[in-house]
Design a protein around this motif. Structure first.
Motif, PDB file in Angstrom:
ATOM      1  N   THR A   1      -1.585  -4.863 -13.607  1.00 45.09           N
ATOM      2  CA  THR A   1      -1.227  -5.284 -12.255  1.00 45.09           C
ATOM      3  C   THR A   1      -2.359  -6.133 -11.691  1.00 45.09           C
ATOM      4  O   THR A   1      -3.513  -5.707 -11.659  1.00 45.09           O
ATOM      5  N   THR A   2      -2.009  -7.331 -11.259  1.00 48.37           N
ATOM      6  CA  THR A   2      -2.991  -8.290 -10.751  1.00 48.37           C
ATOM      7  C   THR A   2      -2.727  -8.566  -9.282  1.00 48.37           C
ATOM      8  O   THR A   2      -1.587  -8.815  -8.882  1.00 48.37           O
ATOM      9  N   GLN A   3      -3.775  -8.483  -8.478  1.00 52.42           N
ATOM     10  CA  GLN A   3      -3.628  -8.805  -7.059  1.00 52.42           C
ATOM     11  C   GLN A   3      -3.737 -10.301  -6.854  1.00 52.42           C
ATOM     12  O   GLN A   3      -4.656 -10.961  -7.350  1.00 52.42           O
TER      13      GLN A   3
ATOM     14  N   ASP B   1      -0.730  -8.307   1.120  1.00 51.24           N
ATOM     15  CA  ASP B   1      -1.301  -8.625  -0.183  1.00 51.24           C
ATOM     16  C   ASP B   1      -0.169  -8.779  -1.198  1.00 51.24           C
ATOM     17  O   ASP B   1       0.874  -8.135  -1.083  1.00 51.24           O
ATOM     18  N   THR B   2      -0.369  -9.629  -2.162  1.00 49.21           N
ATOM     19  CA  THR B   2       0.640  -9.842  -3.205  1.00 49.21           C
ATOM     20  C   THR B   2       0.140  -9.302  -4.537  1.00 49.21           C
ATOM     21  O   THR B   2      -1.067  -9.305  -4.813  1.00 49.21           O
ATOM     22  N   TYR B   3       1.100  -8.837  -5.343  1.00 48.69           N
ATOM     23  CA  TYR B   3       0.761  -8.237  -6.640  1.00 48.69           C
ATOM     24  C   TYR B   3       1.770  -8.681  -7.697  1.00 48.69           C
ATOM     25  O   TYR B   3       2.954  -8.883  -7.402  1.00 48.69           O
TER      26      TYR B   3
ATOM     27  N   ASN C   1       6.471  -4.716  -4.692  1.00 50.12           N
ATOM     28  CA  ASN C   1       6.032  -4.453  -6.072  1.00 50.12           C
ATOM     29  C   ASN C   1       6.156  -2.980  -6.462  1.00 50.12           C
ATOM     30  O   ASN C   1       5.361  -2.460  -7.255  1.00 50.12           O
TER      31      ASN C   1
ATOM     32  N   ARG D   1       2.726   1.676  -3.428  1.00 51.43           N
ATOM     33  CA  ARG D   1       1.818   2.141  -4.482  1.00 51.43           C
ATOM     34  C   ARG D   1       1.505   3.634  -4.317  1.00 51.43           C
ATOM     35  O   ARG D   1       1.446   4.373  -5.319  1.00 51.43           O
TER      36      ARG D   1
ATOM     37  N   ASP E   1       0.841  -1.213   0.000  1.00 49.27           N
ATOM     38  CA  ASP E   1       0.000   0.000   0.000  1.00 49.27           C
ATOM     39  C   ASP E   1       0.870   1.254   0.000  1.00 49.27           C
ATOM     40  O   ASP E   1       0.583   2.228  -0.714  1.00 49.27           O
TER      41      ASP E   1
ATOM     42  N   THR F   1      -3.540 -13.045  -0.298  1.00 46.37           N
ATOM     43  CA  THR F   1      -2.953 -12.488   0.916  1.00 46.37           C
ATOM     44  C   THR F   1      -2.186 -13.597   1.617  1.00 46.37           C
ATOM     45  O   THR F   1      -2.706 -14.696   1.807  1.00 46.37           O
TER      46      THR F   1
END
Length: 349
Positions: free
Chosen positions: A223-225, A256-258, A290, A199, A196, A228
């Motif tokens: 970008t794809t989430q 969270d992963t991206y 990320n 970004r 977060d 978690t």
């Protein structure tokens, strides 16, 4: 997490220390004793003894975990390298250290950043230094330990010195401390920002670039989430509670992963020159945050990542300046991510 009152803290600590003494004495009696010789003089015997003691001690790992749990839960302390804050927050001790050449190092850092700016300008490259505030700057309410006054003003002192050297700089504090990010800009048990936070800073940089007369080669960025996942921060190494962690803490955190993919005019990861280079530290190098992906997404353009872990901000920049990319296919923009805490150290640290 288990809450311990002061009386229980004292009884548990004394009892555990007595138990350790008994185990230590038994271990000393049972272990093979090193031969006494000239090594006593140079300290080699001490090292041999310590290694033998650790190998012979049946409760070595258990004692480390129990001591770690007592220090953390009862006394709100970590091993040297981290500072325990409120509500499970951990901070790197680097954010509290004032070295002998603190102010001199800040001045030298500002001078070096100005030198890099001039070097890049010779090739028509725009430098965008992004100063990353201390985690303690963003969340002072979670501190239990007072910071020295020099530390509190370090980022402002650096920004002031850069301004006097005509270096336009982005201060990431506002982005990380904004209400949009809330308490999620940094990870509780890690030195670094969260996805977060990264970004938010990427979007701040993109907003700044809209005011510049620089056209970037457009790219299709996705970008794809992902899921978690449980995440253990780098500061947990200083709170070795081991198997006792579920009871005494620190609590298990998640992130969270991206995943970000970029398709340029030359195809996926094509051969076209890239207009933006990113230079920096583990804030930019570690895939968990990320940051390069979020920067690509915010810019709608490809980004070459020259960041490195464990080298500070200056060594990666020097490596970039020596690279074939800089010499032969220079980008239009270089984003340089610089944690403020590194600027009061020697530049080779």
């Amino acid at each position: 997490m288990l809450m311990i009152n002061e009386k229980t803290q004292l009884v548990a600590s004394v009892g555990f220390m007595c138990s350790l003494c008994a185990v230590g004495l038994s271990t000393h009696i049972l272990m093979d004793q090193p031969t006494v010789n000239g090594s006593v003089i140079d300290g080699a015997m001490q090292s041999i003894y310590e290694a033998s003691f650790v190998d012979a001690n049946p409760l070595n790992n258990v004692s480390i975990s129990v001591m770690g749990a007592i220090k953390y839960a009862a006394f709100k302390q970590a091993e040297q390298g981290a500072i325990v804050g409120n509500d499970g927050w951990l901070f790197t001790s680097e954010e509290f250290e004032v070295g002998a050449k603190f102010q001199e190092n800040i001045s030298q850092s500002a001078t070096e950043i100005a030198r890099v700016k001039a070097t890049l300008e010779q090739k028509g490259i725009k430098l965008i230094p992004v100063i990353i505030p201390d985690k303690a700057d963003v969340y002072p309410e979670n501190l239990r330990t007072a910071r020295p006054s020099e530390i509190k003003t370090r980022r402002d002192d650096l920004l002031s010195q850069l301004a006097t050297r005509n270096v336009v700089t982005l201060d990431a504090f506002k982005a990380l401390a904004s209400n949009d990010v809330g308490g999620r800009a940094f990870i509780k048990d890690d030195t670094h920002w969260s996805p977060d936070g990264s970004r938010a800073v990427a979007e701040m940089i993109a907003s700044h670039l809209t005011n510049l007369d620089i056209t970037l080669t457009p790219a299709t960025v996705t970008t794809t989430q992902g899921p978690t996942i449980d995440f253990d921060g780098d500061l947990l190494q200083f709170v070795p509670t081991g198997a006792l962690r579920p009871t005494f803490g620190p609590e298990q955190n998640q992130i969270d992963t991206y995943t970000t993919t970029v398709e340029t005019a030359g195809g996926l990861f094509g051969d076209a020159n890239v207009d933006v280079a990113l230079v920096g530290t583990s804030f930019s190098a570690k895939t968990e945050w990320n940051f390069p992906g979020f920067l690509q997404d915010a810019l709608g353009a490809d980004v070459l990542n020259f960041a490195s872990e464990g080298k500070g901000p200056f060594a990666p920049m020097h490596a970039f300046l020596a690279s074939d990319t800089f010499q032969n296919t220079p980008p239009k923009i270089v984003v340089w991510e610089i944690p403020a805490r590194y600027t009061s150290k020697e530049m080779n640290q």
